[in-house]
Motif scaffolding. Sequence first.
Motif, PDB file in Angstrom:
ATOM      1  N   UNK A 158      13.076   0.160   2.898  1.00 27.59           N
ATOM      2  CA  UNK A 158      12.584  -0.677   1.799  1.00 27.59           C
ATOM      3  C   UNK A 158      12.104   0.182   0.635  1.00 27.59           C
ATOM      4  N   UNK A 159      11.395   1.271   0.950  1.00 26.62           N
ATOM      5  CA  UNK A 159      10.937   2.180  -0.112  1.00 26.62           C
ATOM      6  C   UNK A 159      12.124   2.867  -0.784  1.00 26.62           C
ATOM      7  N   UNK A 160      13.142   3.219   0.016  1.00 27.14           N
ATOM      8  CA  UNK A 160      14.319   3.881  -0.544  1.00 27.14           C
ATOM      9  C   UNK A 160      15.071   2.942  -1.482  1.00 27.14           C
ATOM     10  N   UNK A 196       4.834   0.618  -8.635  1.00 26.62           N
ATOM     11  CA  UNK A 196       3.917  -0.345  -8.002  1.00 26.62           C
ATOM     12  C   UNK A 196       3.171  -1.161  -9.058  1.00 26.62           C
ATOM     13  N   UNK A 197       2.633  -0.485 -10.066  1.00 21.72           N
ATOM     14  CA  UNK A 197       1.867  -1.196 -11.091  1.00 21.72           C
ATOM     15  C   UNK A 197       2.739  -2.216 -11.823  1.00 21.72           C
ATOM     16  N   UNK A 198       3.963  -1.820 -12.130  1.00 23.13           N
ATOM     17  CA  UNK A 198       4.861  -2.732 -12.839  1.00 23.13           C
ATOM     18  C   UNK A 198       5.270  -3.906 -11.942  1.00 23.13           C
ATOM     19  N   UNK A 199       5.572  -3.606 -10.703  1.00 14.92           N
ATOM     20  CA  UNK A 199       5.992  -4.664  -9.762  1.00 14.92           C
ATOM     21  C   UNK A 199       4.858  -5.638  -9.483  1.00 14.92           C
ATOM     22  N   UNK A 200       3.634  -5.144  -9.444  1.00 14.16           N
ATOM     23  CA  UNK A 200       2.496  -6.023  -9.237  1.00 14.16           C
ATOM     24  C   UNK A 200       2.351  -7.003 -10.394  1.00 14.16           C
ATOM     25  N   UNK A 201       2.572  -6.499 -11.597  1.00 13.08           N
ATOM     26  CA  UNK A 201       2.506  -7.386 -12.763  1.00 13.08           C
ATOM     27  C   UNK A 201       3.552  -8.491 -12.673  1.00 13.08           C
ATOM     28  N   UNK A 255       0.830  -1.211   0.000  1.00 12.93           N
ATOM     29  CA  UNK A 255       0.000   0.000   0.000  1.00 12.93           C
ATOM     30  C   UNK A 255       0.862   1.258   0.000  1.00 12.93           C
ATOM     31  N   UNK A 256       1.965   1.228   0.772  1.00 13.98           N
ATOM     32  CA  UNK A 256       2.878   2.375   0.787  1.00 13.98           C
ATOM     33  C   UNK A 256       3.539   2.556  -0.577  1.00 13.98           C
ATOM     34  N   UNK A 257       3.886   1.452  -1.224  1.00 15.59           N
ATOM     35  CA  UNK A 257       4.491   1.538  -2.563  1.00 15.59           C
ATOM     36  C   UNK A 257       3.515   2.149  -3.553  1.00 15.59           C
TER      37      UNK A 257
END
Length: 1127
Positions: free
Chosen positions: A654-656, A605-610, A595-597
Amino acid sequence: MWITPEEVLMANALWVSERANPYFILQRRKGHGRGGGITGLLVGTLDVVLDSSARVAPYRILHQTGESQIFWNIACGSSRKEITEHWEWLETNLLQTLSIFDNDDDITTFVKGKIQGIIAEENKSGKPQEDEDPGKFREAELKMRKLFGMPEEEKLVNYYPCSYWKGRVPRQGWIYLSVNHLCFYSFLLGKEVSLVVQWTDVTQLDKNATLVFPESVRVSTRDTEHFFSMFLNINETFKLMEQLANIAMRQLLDNESFAADRSLPKPCKTLKNVSALKRDLDARAKNERYRALFRLTQDERLDGHTDCTLWTPFAKMHVVGQMFVSNNYICFASREEDLCQLIIPLREVTIVEKADSSSVLPSPLSISTKNKMTFLFANLKDRDFLVQQMPQNQHYSPSLPTAKKGLLQIYQQDVPEELGPKVTREKMKEESWNIHFFEFGRGVCMYRTSKTRELVLNGIPESLRGELWLLFSGAQNEMATHPGYYGSLVEQAMGKCTLATEEIERDLHRSMPEHHAFQNEMGIAALRRVLTAISYRNPSIGYCQAMNIVTSVLLLYCTEEEAFWLLVALCERMLPDYYNTRVVGALVDQGVFEELTRECLPLLYEHMQDLGVISTISLSWFLTLFLSVMPFDSAVVLVDCFFYEGIKVIFQVALAVLHANMDQLLSCSDEGEAMTILGRYLDNVVNKQTVSPPIPHLHALLTSGNNPPPEIDVFELIKASYEKFGSLRADVIEQMRFKQRLKVIQSLEDTAKRSVVRAIMTESAFTIEELEELYVLFKKPLARHDPSLPYLEQYRIDCGQFVQLFSALAPWSCGLHTNTLSSRLFRLLDQNKDSLINFKEFVTGLSGMYHGDMTEKLKLLYKLHLPPGMFTVIETLLTRPWKECNSPKDYKYYLRMWAKEKEPKKESIKDLPRMNQEQFIEMCKTLYNMFSEDPMEQELYHGIATVASLLLHIGEVGKKFTNNGSKKTEAQLPSAVDALQPEREDSSGEGGSGQSLVSKALAEAQLETPPPTAAGSDEEAKDDTSVSSYSVVSAGSLQCEDIADDTVLIGCMSGDAVDRRRGSAPDADWSITFEQVLASFLTETSLVDYFEKKHDIQSKMTACKSLRAVERQTSTSSDHDFSLNTH
């Protein structure tokens, strides 16, 4: 109930008088009860819309004197019965007394005084919980139970007016929030809306505002979504919803709902129309926030807090904030975040004194500690009260022996010469901390300021790392208050063999094998003791992989005992539910990270979810705090920050990391490529300031390749994480954790259901949909849930719960005999004799009844009347309490059980044991009861009587062959023949003792129905001497209504027959086989049709769900009393 007299000016507005006398009037509210017409309909609607239905009882009693137009409301009631009792008491005890008075004012004064006296007397002798709630709130609770069919155990927490959106139309009504349910009721112009949702079924809870739904609360379940809006106080309502849903999720997670805190503080003021339970939950929420803010133990409870100022000698100023006082600590937090924080354990306090007040320093309070520090608080409103309380709360514990060294100090190697500049920098860090200790104090009472954070982010010196980890995590306080605990725990735990200890042994040599401290028995033995002790402390958690990596790092800087208490702080407070069998906490934080991503890095986020990367990487990052994916010297700096800041720093880093690799990740085409990029990046995060010899990072050696990426300084990474994502707040993370916890736990429940259904679907004839519905019904009345067990064993029911389910779902209805039959089936299914059965065993029993052929059904019925199904005392298990086993689970037992289940089972009908006469009689009784409600009742009675007679003959013949074939003396043989003679002489061939026993059994079965009211005729009595089992149940004129009369035939025999039958007993030599039973049943068409008939379980399941909707079975947490019991 009696209420404090209230003045009423308009007695007849919206009310109808039903009874009256010179002094009192009993009234019913319009719109309640029978009749009412359009007026009643409007009043009913107004009650809902205008905030009165949940607050006004439908009945009341008014007091009036003479010509006065003023009335006094003295009693109210939710039912006619309750209000009638009060009315009768008034007529019996007061009417005659009141007639003596001459003055109307004296009568009113007397009545009011009498009612107030009754209420005061009830308050002395009544239930504390009920007396604490205002009368109107209790009325709302009664109304909730009546509207939704809730039992007494279900406690209302609070209720609010709101609108429920049904389609596009808002329905104004009331939302009732109880311990286990969310309920809504609305009645508008004759249209009624009623809704009940269990908290355990909630998958999502959101507060949002859209164009379609104004500021609203969305409650999502697996099947649907519900929207509520137009709250007077939406924030309060939503917070309470969150808390109740969280309690339900905790119960699903570990079967331990939040235990009632018996010593929660009572509020200073009684809040109107708020239950004590609601106040308890509010106090519990404050306790949790207080413990999280200051990293205190779970048993710490907040006694109160007050505004004040604290003199900070390092800044030469008074800092405004709040003082918190609990049973073992005095804490302070500045109003401005991170300006100053202070924790003073009462065990450290030596002097508490009131200083002289002045206009500059009003109401000052001085607190001195053992380490010669003095803290000056001022502007305290309740200073005298605080001074009185503090000495009572002081706890002194014996000083602990001086800690030995951590493994890193024991195995410290000589520092190479080239590391000289780094050693100098390390010394400078130590000196900075020494200066900080001089200015801000050292130990648990140290002032914690923004300067403290700055020093932590620049890295903690290795020599101080263990001490500061203990301080910032709160582990030092817990260790100081439990001297000797770790040693005794190790003594108890060592030497015991459990699944946890075997897993620990397997992982010991995998824990930092590259570090020299764990290349010898001393380090391995210390790691073994700490991990074994923590698994023994929390048997439900046991041991989880990743614990060994974290613990090995703790042991490098701390002693065994310190490492143990740090691990306790990690597992139980800082990373809740991370290290259990299902790593629920890590899965929750994985959802938070996603959710933070999405919020901070939407494109990535969209690419990583794929690619499905986020869920893969985050588990390893969070479970080991980056220790498994970064070089040791770099990861330990993150651990420094984690112990001071908590989980938010892990999210920031992790976000960094994702942000630093965004361009490369966006160009990735598969998961493997993305994992390689992130792995190489983390392998090259270095700590250029470390003074320790470099430790080879195994993962880095394997993934470096020919052109390793440039090195990244860990301090630069941490700095970048604060610059880009430092706005993250702990309270926001906790809010996000709550939302994700709902999803994760419900997802785990769904996974468990699918796994169980998949495991048994090949062994059952039920469809997948039927098995899933059965699973839901099976676990709803759950009393025993252990998530640490395999899926099939997690949910188990005892005999009482099985009897309820059997009665609702089984196709064999036996009237009053159903409980007996179901308890026999329970014993038959309970193969391991632990008085519990799992879902697979439950389905096995039902599947034979619904989908077996005639042979299978008869075989099941036959087995139910053999041991272990049939006991001498049938109801033994129904009344025997189930004993909880607190010892560690014997996993080898489950392995043996699974291996046995996989063995091929070839049970033929010839393997079944023979049935004796007593068991046969019980089976006849069961069959008689099974047929009593069937449409073909008479044909079935006739058939079973014929079969019973035939089997009796078969048994007798078999007995003769057995007797003739045995080697007996010549003197014994004639006696056996003589014994059988009466049977051969019986004119009908059915009058033997065995047959009379069957007749008697069938008669008893009939007597389970309501007893007869009239005796048989003389003619019936004359024929009774030759009555047979056939004639008892299959007379040509026998009708359903005549069964009771036929039963009397058995009881109206001649004196000789009565004596003969009373003296008869089961024949020990008589027996039959299952093959004989099956062959006999096949001779009767009616019995064959009955057992070959197919049954539909869907209708039974629907009826069972409808029944539960009415009964509102409460879950386990209803048994937990959240009320106050302080005196």
